[in-house]
Write a protein that holds these residues in place. Structure first.
Motif, PDB file in Angstrom:
ATOM      1  N   SER A 219      -0.338  -3.168  -2.715  1.00  8.89           N
ATOM      2  CA  SER A 219      -0.211  -4.700  -2.597  1.00  8.89           C
ATOM      3  C   SER A 219      -0.162  -4.852  -0.796  1.00  8.89           C
ATOM      4  CB  SER A 219       0.934  -5.388  -3.120  1.00  8.89           C
ATOM      5  OG  SER A 219       1.257  -5.257  -4.404  1.00  8.89           O
TER       6      SER A 219
ATOM      7  N   ASP B 290       5.618   1.870   6.297  1.00 10.39           N
ATOM      8  CA  ASP B 290       6.002   2.003   5.097  1.00 10.39           C
ATOM      9  C   ASP B 290       6.966   3.466   5.296  1.00 10.39           C
ATOM     10  OD1 ASP B 290       4.934   2.084   2.086  1.00 10.39           O
ATOM     11  OD2 ASP B 290       5.863   3.849   2.651  1.00 10.39           O
TER      12      ASP B 290
ATOM     13  N   PRO C 276       1.351  -6.725 -12.680  1.00 10.21           N
ATOM     14  CA  PRO C 276       1.678  -5.506 -12.247  1.00 10.21           C
ATOM     15  C   PRO C 276       0.330  -4.444 -12.132  1.00 10.21           C
ATOM     16  CG  PRO C 276       2.110  -5.315 -14.597  1.00 10.21           C
ATOM     17  CD  PRO C 276       1.568  -6.857 -14.083  1.00 10.21           C
TER      18      PRO C 276
ATOM     19  N   ILE D 148      -3.269  -2.708 -11.021  1.00 10.95           N
ATOM     20  CA  ILE D 148      -3.614  -2.540  -9.565  1.00 10.95           C
ATOM     21  C   ILE D 148      -4.688  -3.500  -9.236  1.00 10.95           C
ATOM     22  CG2 ILE D 148      -5.239  -0.871  -8.057  1.00 10.95           C
ATOM     23  CD1 ILE D 148      -3.969   1.297  -9.793  1.00 10.95           C
TER      24      ILE D 148
HETATM   25  C1  LIG Z   1       4.393   4.843 -14.361  1.00 13.08           C
HETATM   26  C2  LIG Z   1       3.463   3.866 -14.052  1.00 13.08           C
HETATM   27  C3  LIG Z   1       2.335   3.729 -14.471  1.00 13.08           C
HETATM   28  C4  LIG Z   1       1.494   2.670 -14.296  1.00 13.08           C
HETATM   29  N1  LIG Z   1       0.139   2.546 -15.038  1.00 13.08           N
HETATM   30  C5  LIG Z   1      -0.700   1.639 -14.409  1.00 13.08           C
HETATM   31  C6  LIG Z   1      -2.049   1.948 -14.962  1.00 13.08           C
HETATM   32  O1  LIG Z   1      -2.445   2.650 -15.864  1.00 13.08           O
HETATM   33  N2  LIG Z   1      -3.140   0.766 -14.230  1.00 13.08           N
HETATM   34  C7  LIG Z   1      -2.583  -0.120 -13.616  1.00 13.08           C
HETATM   35  O2  LIG Z   1      -3.483  -0.814 -13.059  1.00 13.08           O
HETATM   36  N3  LIG Z   1      -1.405  -0.094 -13.018  1.00 13.08           N
HETATM   37  C8  LIG Z   1      -0.511   0.572 -13.527  1.00 13.08           C
HETATM   38  N4  LIG Z   1       0.954   0.670 -12.831  1.00 13.08           N
HETATM   39  C9  LIG Z   1       1.419  -0.458 -12.092  1.00 13.08           C
HETATM   40  C10 LIG Z   1       0.766  -0.115 -10.622  1.00 13.08           C
HETATM   41  O3  LIG Z   1       0.804   1.200 -10.310  1.00 13.08           O
HETATM   42  C11 LIG Z   1       1.970  -0.829  -9.916  1.00 13.08           C
HETATM   43  O4  LIG Z   1       2.109  -2.361 -10.331  1.00 13.08           O
HETATM   44  C12 LIG Z   1       1.402  -0.979  -8.351  1.00 13.08           C
HETATM   45  O5  LIG Z   1       0.913   0.292  -7.864  1.00 13.08           O
HETATM   46  C13 LIG Z   1       2.541  -1.494  -7.416  1.00 13.08           C
HETATM   47  O6  LIG Z   1       1.992  -1.594  -6.177  1.00 13.08           O
HETATM   48  P1  LIG Z   1       2.979  -2.356  -4.981  1.00 13.08           P
HETATM   49  O7  LIG Z   1       2.254  -2.229  -3.843  1.00 13.08           O
HETATM   50  O8  LIG Z   1       3.133  -3.727  -5.426  1.00 13.08           O
HETATM   51  O9  LIG Z   1       4.290  -1.537  -4.925  1.00 13.08           O
HETATM   52  P2  LIG Z   1       4.836   0.021  -4.790  1.00 13.08           P
HETATM   53  O10 LIG Z   1       3.751   0.985  -5.182  1.00 13.08           O
HETATM   54  O11 LIG Z   1       6.169   0.004  -5.310  1.00 13.08           O
HETATM   55  O12 LIG Z   1       4.878  -0.201  -3.074  1.00 13.08           O
HETATM   56  C14 LIG Z   1       5.904  -0.666  -2.184  1.00 13.08           C
HETATM   57  C15 LIG Z   1       5.957   0.126  -1.118  1.00 13.08           C
HETATM   58  O13 LIG Z   1       7.057  -0.337  -0.301  1.00 13.08           O
HETATM   59  C16 LIG Z   1       7.752   0.878   0.319  1.00 13.08           C
HETATM   60  N5  LIG Z   1       8.909   0.466   0.824  1.00 13.08           N
HETATM   61  C17 LIG Z   1      10.152   0.301   0.110  1.00 13.08           C
HETATM   62  N6  LIG Z   1      11.137   0.117   0.795  1.00 13.08           N
HETATM   63  C18 LIG Z   1      10.835   0.059   2.100  1.00 13.08           C
HETATM   64  C19 LIG Z   1      11.674   0.010   3.126  1.00 13.08           C
HETATM   65  N7  LIG Z   1      12.818  -0.194   3.596  1.00 13.08           N
HETATM   66  N8  LIG Z   1      10.891   0.234   4.459  1.00 13.08           N
HETATM   67  C20 LIG Z   1       9.437   0.437   4.475  1.00 13.08           C
HETATM   68  N9  LIG Z   1       8.646   0.553   3.154  1.00 13.08           N
HETATM   69  C21 LIG Z   1       9.336   0.443   2.130  1.00 13.08           C
HETATM   70  C22 LIG Z   1       7.487   1.888  -0.483  1.00 13.08           C
HETATM   71  O14 LIG Z   1       7.552   3.232  -0.055  1.00 13.08           O
HETATM   72  C23 LIG Z   1       6.207   1.791  -1.148  1.00 13.08           C
HETATM   73  O15 LIG Z   1       4.963   2.464  -0.603  1.00 13.08           O
HETATM   74  C24 LIG Z   1       1.773   1.812 -13.175  1.00 13.08           C
HETATM   75  C25 LIG Z   1       3.242   1.978 -12.592  1.00 13.08           C
HETATM   76  C26 LIG Z   1       3.729   2.690 -13.037  1.00 13.08           C
HETATM   77  C27 LIG Z   1       5.277   2.903 -12.614  1.00 13.08           C
END
Ligand SMILES: Cc1cc2nc3c(=O)[nH]c(=O)nc-3n(C[C@H](O)[C@H](O)[C@H](O)COP(=O)(O)OP(=O)(O)OC[C@H]3O[C@@H](n4cnc5c(N)ncnc54)[C@H](O)[C@@H]3O)c2cc1C
Length: 461
Positions: A15, A34, A435, A437
């Motif tokens: 995201s 990050d 949720p 990608i």
């Molecule tokens: C087991 C599993 C399987 C999945 N399978 C699929 C799939 O097959 N297909 C699909 O499309 N989606 C899938 N998903 C969903 C998808 O992977 C996630 O919803 C998506 O990757 C979330 O991205 P995000 O950037 O919103 O959050 P996150 O990936 O959680 O990123 C948040 C970031 O914030 C950073 N952060 C946190 N706290 C701090 C701080 N205090 N200071 C600085 N940085 C910080 C973290 O290091 C992290 O890099 C799956 C999820 C999981 C858990």
């Protein structure tokens, strides 16, 4: 303090990366922080003893927007697509049953009994009305299709996408199209057919990954940002600056053990909601409270490598989902090496098991050895695998996925209201619009476009 940053994005999961990249495309200077050692957050590919394992998502749907991003990043040659005909299975009474993917397949399916199959096939002829109050996924499916379809089709699917509990998940928040189709057409099947007619008549997006795993995408996105993406920078808090005409926010972080402070006109918080709640508490206690209302479910991911002949029959297909009533702890297993090339050396296979979720919250608390023992036992009982894996890696995500539970829509409304009342502070993340990608990228891009418009209107862009 040095000159203010135009935009600081907190969090380098998909995201935050999508938001930062789109800002860069729009010509807006951006810095991303990050806390992790590598970009991608939940997305992470590791290579071990010739196996390629994924810590989170195993694949993604190649929506038009994602495919365009992949072309733009110059990694389209790395892309691989799964065979759209790869069968998916559900375990029923200990046996793998194919999920029917067409009305013809439904007629002959042994996954569901005759009465349940008839309920699906006759649904377009039974108009129903949506209740006025918000409904859970379970109550919706029971009302429209009955308990068997909930137990053997919908609940396992809900585990696969949200790691969620269908009794708590909100139909409107988690599956808005279903809610809309019933409202508009009184029937899900009719709604699905009509909406396909309205679109481009293309089939569903293909299931994709890359030769070197899903992490290829986030690595390429971070590489494009270059030194504007700073890994290993843990953000501790965001504060408001009051001096008129200057930057609005101060971001306090720790990098290589030293405290650092950045000032910024705009802050985009792209961390999970519970982290966002903590970070922005000094700016807006109301927003912080709204963000803290989003529940998360934990997931344990166990990637295993075996010799192909350890399985009693070849594992051909996407994998399987396991209803809770089958009394296993595993929620589902993806057959990675059947889906994409390069997941295991010749003569070997890679599979990934998922455990925990909202219906089994204790699982992620267990030691790795206990989780591995459960997986080995269940791989043997469910898939007939004999002997130990040759490679095995465990990831425990204690707060893996946001739960779009009853009331989620109101929480998101409160977050959006708080955002409007706090100029220069924005949110992105998998708890807002979905949720997957694809949804995270779409939403990250949208946030970037909103930020760019805001900067122009504030004469800062
Ligand atoms: C087991 C599993 C399987 C999945 N399978 C699929 C799939 O097959 N297909 C699909 O499309 N989606 C899938 N998903 C969903 C998808 O992977 C996630 O919803 C998506 O990757 C979330 O991205 P995000 O950037 O919103 O959050 P996150 O990936 O959680 O990123 C948040 C970031 O914030 C950073 N952060 C946190 N706290 C701090 C701080 N205090 N200071 C600085 N940085 C910080 C973290 O290091 C992290 O890099 C799956 C999820 C999981 C858990």
């Amino acid at each position: 303090m040095a000159n203010p940053e135009q935009v600081v994005v907190l969090g380098g999961g998909i995201s935050g990366l999508a938001c930062a990249l789109r800002l860069r495309q729009l010509g807006v200077p951006v810095t991303l922080l990050d806390e992790g050692e590598r970009p991608g957050g939940l997305i992470g590919t590791v290579e071990e003893d010739g196996f390629l394992f994924e810590s989170g998502p195993q694949s993604f749907q190649g929506t038009d927007l994602l495919l365009e991003l992949i072309r733009e990043l110059g990694i389209e040659n790395e892309l691989c697509m799964a065979d759209a005909r790869a069968p998916r299975f559900v375990l029923r009474h200990g046996r793998l049953q194919k999920v029917p993917m067409s009305p013809q397949a439904m007629l002959g399916s042994s996954l569901l009994g005759a009465a349940a199959r008839w309920k699906i096939l006759s649904e377009p002829f039974r108009k129903t009305r949506t209740p006025t109050e918000e409904e859970s996924v379970a109550s919706f499916v029971r009302r429209k299709f009955g308990h068997e379809i909930l137990e053997y089709l919908v609940a396992p699917f809900v585990s696969g996408v949200y790691a969620g509990d269908p009794e708590k998940l909100s139909l409107r928040a988690a599956f808005p199209s279903l809610d809309e189709w019933e409202r508009e057409y009184g029937s899900i099947v009719r709604g699905a057919i009509k909406s396909r007619g309205k679109g481009t008549k293309k089939g569903p997006p293909p299931l994709c990954s890359f030769r070197r795993g899903v992490g290829t995408l986030t690595r390429a996105m971070a590489a494009r940002l270059g030194d504007r993406a700073r890994m290993g920078a843990r953000v501790d808090e965001v504060r408001k600056l009051d001096a008129a005409g200057c930057a609005r926010y101060q971001v306090n972080s720790v990098f290589e053990g030293r405290g650092e402070t950045l000032s910024a006109h705009v802050v985009v918080v792209a961390t999970p909601a519970y982290v966002a709640s903590h970070l922005i508490a000094p700016v807006s206690p109301t927003l912080s409270h709204a963000l803290s209302g989003i529940a998360y479910a934990g997931v344990a991911v166990v990637a295993s490598g075996y010799y192909a002949n350890q399985a009693k029959a070849p594992l051909d297909g996407f994998g399987l989902l396991i209803p809770r009533s089958e009394e296993h702890r595993t929620l589902g297993i993806v057959w990675n090496s059947s889906l994409f090339p390069g997941r295991a050396p010749e003569g070997q296979m890679a599979i990934t098991s998922f455990l925990g979720g909202a219906t089994d919250p204790e699982m992620v608390e267990k030691p790795d050895e206990t989780i591995v023992a459960i997986v080995e036992d269940e791989n043997s009982r469910i898939l007939g695998i004999v002997g130990q894996p040759i490679a095995c890696t465990v990831w425990k995500h204690s707060k893996a996925l946001p739960q779009y539970n009853l009331g989620h829509g109101h929480i998101v409304e409160a977050i959006r209201e708080g955002e409007s009342a706090t100029p220069g502070l924005y949110f992105a993340g998998n708890y807002l619009t979905g949720p997957s990608i694809g949804m995270c990228v779409e939403q990250g891009f949208h946030t970037a476009e909103t930020v760019s418009t805001y900067l122009k209107s504030d004469n800062l862009g």
